[in-house]
Enzyme design. Structure first.
Site, PDB file in Angstrom:
ATOM      1  CE  LYS A 177     -34.995 -43.746  54.732  1.00  0.00           C
ATOM      2  NZ  LYS A 177     -34.409 -43.360  56.102  1.00  0.00           N
ATOM      3  CG  ASP A 231     -36.996 -40.554  56.085  1.00  0.00           C
ATOM      4  OD1 ASP A 231     -37.419 -41.533  55.336  1.00  0.00           O
ATOM      5  OD2 ASP A 231     -35.599 -40.797  56.532  1.00  0.00           O
ATOM      6  CG  ASP A 278     -35.514 -43.217  59.806  1.00  0.00           C
ATOM      7  OD1 ASP A 278     -34.893 -43.937  59.033  1.00  0.00           O
ATOM      8  OD2 ASP A 278     -34.816 -42.831  60.943  1.00  0.00           O
ATOM      9  CG  HIS A 303     -31.859 -48.748  64.803  1.00  0.00           C
ATOM     10  ND1 HIS A 303     -31.200 -47.669  64.243  1.00  0.00           N
ATOM     11  CD2 HIS A 303     -31.972 -49.743  64.044  1.00  0.00           C
ATOM     12  CE1 HIS A 303     -30.718 -47.991  63.154  1.00  0.00           C
ATOM     13  NE2 HIS A 303     -31.023 -49.525  62.947  1.00  0.00           N
ATOM     14  CB  CYS A 343     -32.824 -39.673  54.714  1.00  0.00           C
ATOM     15  SG  CYS A 343     -32.380 -40.517  56.334  1.00  0.00           S
ATOM     16  CG  HIS A 346     -35.119 -41.055  65.018  1.00  0.00           C
ATOM     17  ND1 HIS A 346     -33.738 -41.556  65.509  1.00  0.00           N
ATOM     18  CD2 HIS A 346     -34.886 -41.441  63.799  1.00  0.00           C
ATOM     19  CE1 HIS A 346     -32.995 -42.082  64.572  1.00  0.00           C
ATOM     20  NE2 HIS A 346     -33.863 -41.973  63.509  1.00  0.00           N
TER      21      HIS A 346
END
Ligand code: VGL
Ligand code: ZN
Length: 221
Positions: free
Chosen positions: A123, A25, A63, A69, A168, A98
């Site tokens: 992901k 990420d 990401d 979301h 992460c 984000h």
């Protein structure tokens, strides 16, 4: 330097045929000025570029959330970023919007330069499930396919750099161990968000799980 003095560094030298570098990420939104900036996030881009030169197999993660979301505070009226809510799969920290799919913020950092990376794994694309880990989504049961990809290629050792250490990187490292990979986190190639002590807790959890903590110099020496 006497040959014997380099043995400590050599102990960490990645076995090229069996090792992957996971670059987690390193995206515009996680760098200073981004929507979910990780303090000092820009300081690790050069480290990632440099360390990557020592790996034949490099996988980047990205990401990659749809608008609306479930991890976005804006999807929950009355909630603010960094509050938590209970979701069917457990507690969820709410974030500023984000890494929205195809947005500028979702792009890999422009200074990231790893031309030989072989896979970019996206992901967090299911609207109702977050995915910190590169291996499993936050419901802990939906696989991303990465473990199978690595296993089919004979990889047994996972090295991690990227953002953020306490989200992460943490979840990816724990899942790598859970999958039986020997797992190393390159600490100076990572930076954390550190929300209410989450960074110290992350290192504690990783060390208890058997994750090896190392420094970039151990590989670059
Ligand atoms: C991350 C929070 C939300 C990370 C991703 O890359 O660590 N953190 N989404
Ligand atoms: Zn996210």
């Amino acid at each position: 330097m006497a040959p014997s003095s380099s043995s400590g560094a050599a102990a960490h030298a990645p076995d090229q045929n069996r090792s992957v570098l996971l670059v987690v990420d390193i995206q515009v939104d996680f760098l200073p000025g981004g929507a979910l900036a990780v303090p000092g996030g820009d300081e690790i881009v050069g480290v990632a570029n440099h360390v990557a030169t020592r790996f034949n197999t490099v996988v980047l993660t990205q990401d990659w959330h749809p608008a609306g979301h479930v991890s976005f505070a804006s999807s929950h009226p009355g909630k603010a970023p960094f509050e938590t809510i209970a979701l069917p799969y457990g507690e969820q920290v709410l974030w500023p919007d984000h890494c929205v799919q195809d947005s500028t913020g979702a792009r890999l950092a422009s200074r990231l330069e790893i031309p030989h990376a072989q896979l970019t794994l996206r992901k967090g694309f299911h609207r109702g499930i977050d995915s910190y880990s590169a291996f499993f989504e936050a419901d802990r049961s939906t696989p991303t396919g990465l473990a199978g990809y690595l296993r089919e290629r004979g990889i047994s050792h996972v090295y991690l750099v990227g953002l953020a250490t306490d989200f992460c990187i943490l979840w990816s490292a724990l899942d790598a161990v859970r999958h039986g990979f020997t797992t190393h986190v390159i600490e100076d190639g990572c930076r954390g968000l550190d929300i209410d002590g989450s960074l110290a807790r992350a290192w504690d959890q990783m060390e208890k799980a058997g994750v090896h903590r190392m420094r970039a110099a151990d590989i670059l020496a």
